[in-house]
Design a protein around this motif. Sequence first.
Motif, PDB file in Angstrom:
ATOM      1  N   SER A  78       1.939  19.203  -5.904  1.00 58.30           N
ATOM      2  CA  SER A  78       1.332  19.288  -7.232  1.00 58.30           C
ATOM      3  C   SER A  78       1.104  17.872  -7.748  1.00 58.30           C
ATOM      4  N   LEU A  79       0.287  17.747  -8.787  1.00 59.98           N
ATOM      5  CA  LEU A  79       0.069  16.427  -9.358  1.00 59.98           C
ATOM      6  C   LEU A  79       1.346  15.900  -9.999  1.00 59.98           C
TER       7      LEU A  79
ATOM      8  N   GLU B 110       0.420  20.186 -17.382  1.00 61.10           N
ATOM      9  CA  GLU B 110       0.134  18.971 -16.622  1.00 61.10           C
ATOM     10  C   GLU B 110      -1.007  18.178 -17.245  1.00 61.10           C
ATOM     11  N   VAL B 111      -2.019  18.872 -17.745  1.00 59.23           N
ATOM     12  CA  VAL B 111      -3.110  18.170 -18.413  1.00 59.23           C
ATOM     13  C   VAL B 111      -2.571  17.320 -19.561  1.00 59.23           C
ATOM     14  N   GLU B 112      -1.646  17.864 -20.321  1.00 55.91           N
ATOM     15  CA  GLU B 112      -1.071  17.124 -21.447  1.00 55.91           C
ATOM     16  C   GLU B 112      -0.127  16.022 -20.979  1.00 55.91           C
ATOM     17  N   ALA B 113       0.727  16.336 -20.017  1.00 56.89           N
ATOM     18  CA  ALA B 113       1.789  15.403 -19.621  1.00 56.89           C
ATOM     19  C   ALA B 113       1.320  14.322 -18.665  1.00 56.89           C
ATOM     20  N   LEU B 114       0.196  14.552 -17.966  1.00 57.79           N
ATOM     21  CA  LEU B 114      -0.236  13.620 -16.922  1.00 57.79           C
ATOM     22  C   LEU B 114      -1.601  13.002 -17.192  1.00 57.79           C
ATOM     23  N   SER B 115      -2.100  13.136 -18.395  1.00 56.97           N
ATOM     24  CA  SER B 115      -3.344  12.474 -18.788  1.00 56.97           C
ATOM     25  C   SER B 115      -2.977  11.204 -19.558  1.00 56.97           C
ATOM     26  N   PRO B 116      -3.171  10.019 -18.987  1.00 62.78           N
ATOM     27  CA  PRO B 116      -2.758   8.794 -19.687  1.00 62.78           C
ATOM     28  C   PRO B 116      -3.336   8.660 -21.086  1.00 62.78           C
TER      29      PRO B 116
ATOM     30  N   LEU C 155       0.865  -1.183   0.000  1.00 66.90           N
ATOM     31  CA  LEU C 155       0.000   0.000   0.000  1.00 66.90           C
ATOM     32  C   LEU C 155       0.901   1.232   0.000  1.00 66.90           C
ATOM     33  N   ILE C 156       0.777   2.065  -1.030  1.00 65.69           N
ATOM     34  CA  ILE C 156       1.672   3.210  -1.206  1.00 65.69           C
ATOM     35  C   ILE C 156       1.011   4.487  -0.711  1.00 65.69           C
ATOM     36  N   GLY C 157       1.709   5.209   0.137  1.00 62.01           N
ATOM     37  CA  GLY C 157       1.268   6.534   0.558  1.00 62.01           C
ATOM     38  C   GLY C 157       1.938   7.605  -0.284  1.00 62.01           C
ATOM     39  N   TYR C 158       1.313   8.766  -0.363  1.00 60.03           N
ATOM     40  CA  TYR C 158       1.885   9.872  -1.144  1.00 60.03           C
ATOM     41  C   TYR C 158       1.379  11.198  -0.597  1.00 60.03           C
ATOM     42  N   THR C 159       2.125  12.249  -0.850  1.00 58.41           N
ATOM     43  CA  THR C 159       1.767  13.585  -0.404  1.00 58.41           C
ATOM     44  C   THR C 159       0.532  14.067  -1.168  1.00 58.41           C
ATOM     45  N   LEU C 160      -0.377  14.727  -0.471  1.00 62.59           N
ATOM     46  CA  LEU C 160      -1.632  15.147  -1.078  1.00 62.59           C
ATOM     47  C   LEU C 160      -1.579  16.596  -1.551  1.00 62.59           C
ATOM     48  N   ALA C 161      -2.439  16.916  -2.501  1.00 66.31           N
ATOM     49  CA  ALA C 161      -2.654  18.315  -2.907  1.00 66.31           C
ATOM     50  C   ALA C 161      -3.512  18.991  -1.833  1.00 66.31           C
TER      51      ALA C 161
ATOM     52  N   LEU D  12      -5.839  21.250  -6.765  1.00 66.85           N
ATOM     53  CA  LEU D  12      -4.850  20.708  -7.689  1.00 66.85           C
ATOM     54  C   LEU D  12      -4.089  21.788  -8.450  1.00 66.85           C
ATOM     55  N   ARG D  13      -4.812  22.838  -8.849  1.00 63.35           N
ATOM     56  CA  ARG D  13      -4.219  23.926  -9.633  1.00 63.35           C
ATOM     57  C   ARG D  13      -3.445  23.386 -10.842  1.00 63.35           C
ATOM     58  N   LEU D  14      -4.131  22.576 -11.619  1.00 63.03           N
ATOM     59  CA  LEU D  14      -3.518  21.964 -12.785  1.00 63.03           C
ATOM     60  C   LEU D  14      -3.120  23.010 -13.816  1.00 63.03           C
TER      61      LEU D  14
END
Length: 290
Positions: A129-130, A209-215, A119-125, A203-205
């Motif tokens: 940033s995303l 980021e929309v381009e680089a982080l949208s699968p 189970l991976i934890g991660y820093t939240l917005a 999030l303040r995308l």
Amino acid sequence: MRLETDGTPPTDWRDLDRAALSRAYDNAGAVADSAARLADWSARSAALRARPGHTLDLPYDPGPPHAAGPRNRIDLFACGRAGAPLLAFIHGGYWQRNAKEGFACLAEGPLALGLDVALIGYTLAPEASLTRIADEIRAALRALRAHDAAVGLGRRRLVVSGWSAGGHLAALALDGPDADAGLAISGIYDLAPIRRTSLDDALRLTPGEVEALSPIRLAPRRFVPLVVAYGADELPELRRQSKAYAAARAAVEPETRCVALDGADHFSILEALAHPDGRLARIAAALGHS
């Protein structure tokens, strides 16, 4: 790009105002017992974490330029079988809510089917940033590989999975060198609609980021098996996102499958992972043991 509605012509999400589009992605608001389910998972997870034999809160370094934070931790649960494949699960909460501790109970199904589970934890917005969150997930997978090497397990098969925002992060991680397969559950694969909702307040995308982080907008750099799963009773936008992403990836990666779970909403779908006879637990096992 259509938003399904009941009894009316489909509406393109781009034609909706911010309030309507925010409602179209409000999973908690759409599921009456969502808070009760989260509380139940938390209680079941606490019971599992209290059992002996687990490795809890293993720290990982998110890498430069980020300093490690309190959420850069991994919980490891072992099934007891030598050389078992590893399922790495990433929790959801629209990248700004929840924690790994509340989702440990989801490991029970895969554990019973011969998978170890992380189970991976991660820093939240908005603290992160995303872009940083995605980097942290990749760093966590590297840490899992390094941990396996340190304890003499060698390179074993690693299936990356996640739910909701975690499904998005799992899909992104497939392009890294550490994932051998993926199971993305009820995820977000195009961030363009999210940028126009109230979720973006934290999030303040950026357009980049929309381009680089949208699968769905990325050409796969690695070809690994992926199952995209969603609940047939989820919000129309969630169903659309999953179907569109699976279709786009299947066009270039034939080992992509799209699975709809009848009668499942955005929250109840995870019970199909938490129980050994659940469809998602069986899919995870098949991905891990193949």
